[in-house]
Scaffold this active site. Structure first.
Site, PDB file in Angstrom:
ATOM      1  N   HIS A 166       0.757  -1.273  -0.149  1.00 29.29           N
ATOM      2  CA  HIS A 166      -0.060   0.029  -0.132  1.00 29.29           C
ATOM      3  C   HIS A 166       0.971   1.171   0.107  1.00 29.29           C
ATOM      4  O   HIS A 166       0.257   2.463  -0.137  1.00 29.29           O
ATOM      5  CB  HIS A 166      -1.084   0.000   1.252  1.00 29.29           C
ATOM      6  CG  HIS A 166      -2.034  -0.945   1.025  1.00 29.29           C
ATOM      7  ND1 HIS A 166      -3.466  -0.706   0.759  1.00 29.29           N
ATOM      8  CD2 HIS A 166      -2.014  -2.528   1.221  1.00 29.29           C
ATOM      9  CE1 HIS A 166      -4.160  -1.605   0.633  1.00 29.29           C
ATOM     10  NE2 HIS A 166      -3.483  -2.702   1.111  1.00 29.29           N
ATOM     11  N   ASP A 382       3.476   9.639  -1.089  1.00 27.71           N
ATOM     12  CA  ASP A 382       2.630   8.970  -0.582  1.00 27.71           C
ATOM     13  C   ASP A 382       1.803   7.825  -1.571  1.00 27.71           C
ATOM     14  O   ASP A 382       1.865   7.867  -2.734  1.00 27.71           O
ATOM     15  CB  ASP A 382       1.290   9.926  -0.322  1.00 27.71           C
ATOM     16  CG  ASP A 382       0.156   9.542   0.497  1.00 27.71           C
ATOM     17  OD1 ASP A 382       0.127   8.498   0.831  1.00 27.71           O
ATOM     18  OD2 ASP A 382      -0.713  10.557   0.779  1.00 27.71           O
TER      19      ASP A 382
END
Ligand code: ADQ
Length: 735
Positions: A166, A382
């Protein structure tokens, strides 16, 4: 029914102690929604930590927790306080998290934390393995469990394992600094499918696999341990409908139904027609670029003073990992910055930043999303960033502007957002102004495109595509066109021997009859092999011909007491009835011209070397930087092809080697010479390396050809290991 076992650090549940023992509530995060079809709707099981450590509950309470989580189709992994301290706050969040987000200066490496990380991954492995039944699949999530796929694969080789990361996978230059880089890659390579949010992370991962783990990578496939591992990008989406519907309901609510938060937001927006609201939402994490954002906002207020008293930045930060020192430091820094700016700019009726440091219920998130003219999302790194997508989903009137950092995974999909470099304050300030002043028509046209994309690739679709890819990754034959040799094929071949008058069996040596070794001494046949070959040769219908790249002197030593046919030196020499002959009177005067050319490549490619063999030249680049090596192969091919045209020389590209030799030296050519001197009505050929491919290609179509290992091949069948070749030969001998 076959099930999928989902594994993540935390279970998608809130488990709390209550007056009557234990309270379990399912959490409704994005991941849990995406997994619904795999988990709740198809009898799946979710394995993870409950959030309570062993030290917090006694035996009695533990069994209550087990029963309660089981009702939610979950199984807990028991972790101690020490595990959480070292595995979770330690190795996961003080080592891997900063490293993978390019914060090298925050990356700590402590042996104790690493040991704990391994131990906890083993605890997870044990629980997962206990749950596995025939036909099940496993899907592992995220950076806390990088070693888990290999641990499961070692115990359950036939179980399909998917892994999704992730967070970003860093570039090779960052990843290589990490002491346990190889162990981490090996752990991940236990998977059959590896998923990342973006193509860039995928590319970074493949580059490290090539350069650090030294595995063969072709496009997005890795060959490792005789398995083909697929790597792909699956950009994670959100539960679009949920956000869209909540936003629609929000618009419809009467004054009385409005929340306290919504009322305060309305107050600000009603102050004047030109009042504007800018929103940011994130976990309080140093990767999210929070101080940069505040400083850029300060810069904006100084540069565009006309916005004073009109604009408000609403900053929502969720407390996160507060036991890690860098997060405490960030909290102090954020508090100070907000305090300074509010102190400097506030007026009696206006404060420029509203800062909330807490989680908020879903309804209030929707209040914020639907009331904000601009979402200002500025992470310095991110993996994806779902907040950006959530903002898009709630803009049901198609107005509002998304300002998005180009360092987020989401920026790859959300091209219509105004993208900024989070390190460039001036750019952020100017882009914010542009967003605030963007004509409604432009806002709408950008938002419509964004919504189309975000709604199409929802989190459900993401999970579905990952599972489909996991199913097809099992189908190795997509990659290797040969069929896996099964009992039926084997029986057919045995029958063909029985039916034949005379069968010849060509056998490769290093990597076919013995496990692949570099060193001559280690390549010697073992006693078991001598026995197997001797048993095969007892069958009067069978003749053995061993073909190899080894030198004829070595072959002669090893097989002096036998009468097998032998082909050595890539096919240059041939032994029959213990007499060696040179298959062709081969000239080698071409070498004088080619050696200097290859030497220039040796000089320009550190780690590569030239091997001058009796009849061939080989440029090996296995120890060179693998990407540079591959680039050189293209150059070498161009140079050599022009040099060798109009000669009987050929250029061959093998595994980490480029070889120049006469077309008359090949195992295929040698095998054909053998077939010319005696009529065999049945042929079997088994080999493992690229030189055997010429033999598979040159032999008549009806030959039974078998490749050892998973690689592209001209053979009809493949087996995975030397052991399988040996058991095939044993079956042949029993006839
Ligand atoms: P995160 O770093 O947590 O996730 P993000 O993708 O933005 O980042 O997800 C945050 C989630 O938390 C969003 O769904 C948001 O609505 C919610 N949230 C944020 N603030 C909140 C608040 N104050 N109250 C309640 N809810 C709040 C990691 C990676 C990301 C990757 C995701 C998913 O770091 O890059 O996108 O996993 O793979």
């Amino acid at each position: 029914m076959n099930k999928t076992i989902i594994v993540s650090n935390r279970l998608p549940l809130q488990v709390k102690r209550s007056d009557n023992g234990i309270d379990v509530t399912p959490s409704v995060g994005g991941l849990a929604t995406g997994m619904k079809s795999v988990h709740k709707d198809s009898n799946g099981v979710w394995v993870g930590w409950t959030g309570l450590t062993d030290d917090e509950i006694d035996e009695d309470l533990r069994s209550k927790v087990d029963i309660a989580v089981k009702k939610e189709q979950c199984v807990g992994v028991n972790l101690t306080k020490d595990d959480i301290q070292n595995y979770y706050y330690g190795f996961s969040n003080r080592t891997l998290w900063p490293l993978f987000h390019y914060f090298l200066e925050y990356t700590e490496f402590e042996k104790e934390a690493w040991e704990s990380y391994k131990r906890v991954n083993e605890k997870f492995a044990k629980v997962v393995i206990d749950q596995i039944e025939d036909g099940d699949k496993v899907w592992v999530h995220d950076y806390q469990l990088l070693l888990l796929p290999q641990m499961i694969k070692a115990a359950k080789p036939e179980v399909p394992i998917g892994f999704f990361l992730h967070i970003p996978f860093p570039s090779y230059e960052i990843f290589r600094t990490f002491p346990k880089r190889k162990e981490i890659l090996e752990g991940m390579l236990g998977s059959d499918l590896l998923g990342f949010h973006t193509y860039d992370y995928e590319r970074h991962f493949l580059s490290s696999v090539k350069r650090i783990a030294n595995k063969e990578v072709k496009f997005n496939k890795i060959t490792h341990d005789n398995r083909v591992i697929k790597v792909d990008s699956f950009p994670m989406g959100i539960d679009y409908k949920k956000f869209e519907n909540a936003a629609k309901d929000n618009l419809k609510q009467s004054n009385r139904q409005k929340s306290e938060v919504q009322r305060r937001l309305d107050e600000h927006l009603n102050e004047s027609k030109s009042a504007k609201m800018v929103l940011s939402i994130d976990r309080l994490d140093y990767t999210k670029g929070i101080p940069n954002r505040i400083r850029a906002f300060e810069y904006f207020l100084n540069k565009y003073p006309e916005y004073k008293e009109k604009i408000r930045l609403i900053m929502l930060a969720v407390p996160s990992r507060s036991q890690v020192p860098q997060y405490q430091k960030l909290k102090r820094e954020t508090d100070e910055l907000v305090g300074r700016i509010n102190g400097q700019f506030s007026t009696v009726s206006w404060t420029p930043i509203w800062y909330f440091f807490r989680t908020m219920p879903f309804e209030n998130l929707i209040d914020l999303y639907t009331s904000s003219d601009v979402a200002l999302i500025t992470p310095v790194r991110d993996g994806m960033n779902l907040v950006a997508k959530e903002y898009v989903a709630t803009r049901t009137q198609q107005d509002g502007v998304l300002v998005l950092s180009e360092m987020t995974g989401a920026s790859k999909e959300l091209g219509e957002a105004l993208q900024i470099n989070p390190f460039n304050f001036e750019e952020i300030a100017d882009t914010l102004k542009r967003a605030l002043e963007m004509p409604l028509a432009e806002q709408k046209s950008r938002m419509v495109s964004l919504q189309k994309r975000v709604s199409r690739y929802s989190v459900e679709r993401w999970a579905e595509e990952f599972m489909t890819a996991l199913d097809s990754s099992q189908n190795v034959s997509q990659y290797v066109e040969a069929e896996r040799l099964n009992e039926n094929h084997q029986d057919n071949i045995l029958r063909s021997v029985e039916d034949s008058k005379s069968t010849i069996i060509f056998l490769g040596y290093n990597g076919t009859l013995v496990d692949y070794k570099d060193n001559v001494e280690d390549k010697k046949p073992d006693e078991a092999l001598y026995e197997i070959l001797s048993n095969v040769s007892q069958n009067p219908k069978l003749e053995i011909c061993i073909t190899s790249c080894s030198k004829n002197e070595d072959f002669q030593k090893w097989f002096a007491d036998t009468d097998y046919r032998l082909i050595s030196d890539h096919g240059a020499f041939y032994r029959k009835h213990n007499i060696w002959t040179e298959l062709e009177a081969l000239k080698t005067d071409w070498m004088e011209d080619v050696i200097p050319v290859l030497e220039t490549f040796v000089d320009r490619t550190p780690g590569s070397y030239l091997d001058v063999n009796r009849f061939s030249l080989a440029w090996h680049y296995g120890a060179a930087d693998i990407e540079m090596g591959e680039k050189r192969v293209t150059e070498i091919n161009t140079v050599l092809t022009s040099l060798t045209s109009n000669t009987d020389l050929s250029v061959f590209h093998g595994k980490e080697v480029v070889e120049v030799k006469s077309t008359k030296v090949s195992k295929g050519y040698a095998a054909l010479q053998v077939l010319k001197e005696k009529t065999f009505d049945n042929i079997i050929a088994i080999g493992d390396d690229w030189t055997d491919e010429y033999m598979f290609e040159d032999l008549p179509d009806e030959a039974h050809t078998i490749k050892v290992g998973i690689r592209k091949t001209n053979a009809k069948y493949y087996v995975k290991h030397v052991e399988e070749v040996r058991s095939f030969l044993k079956a042949l001998a029993k006839q």
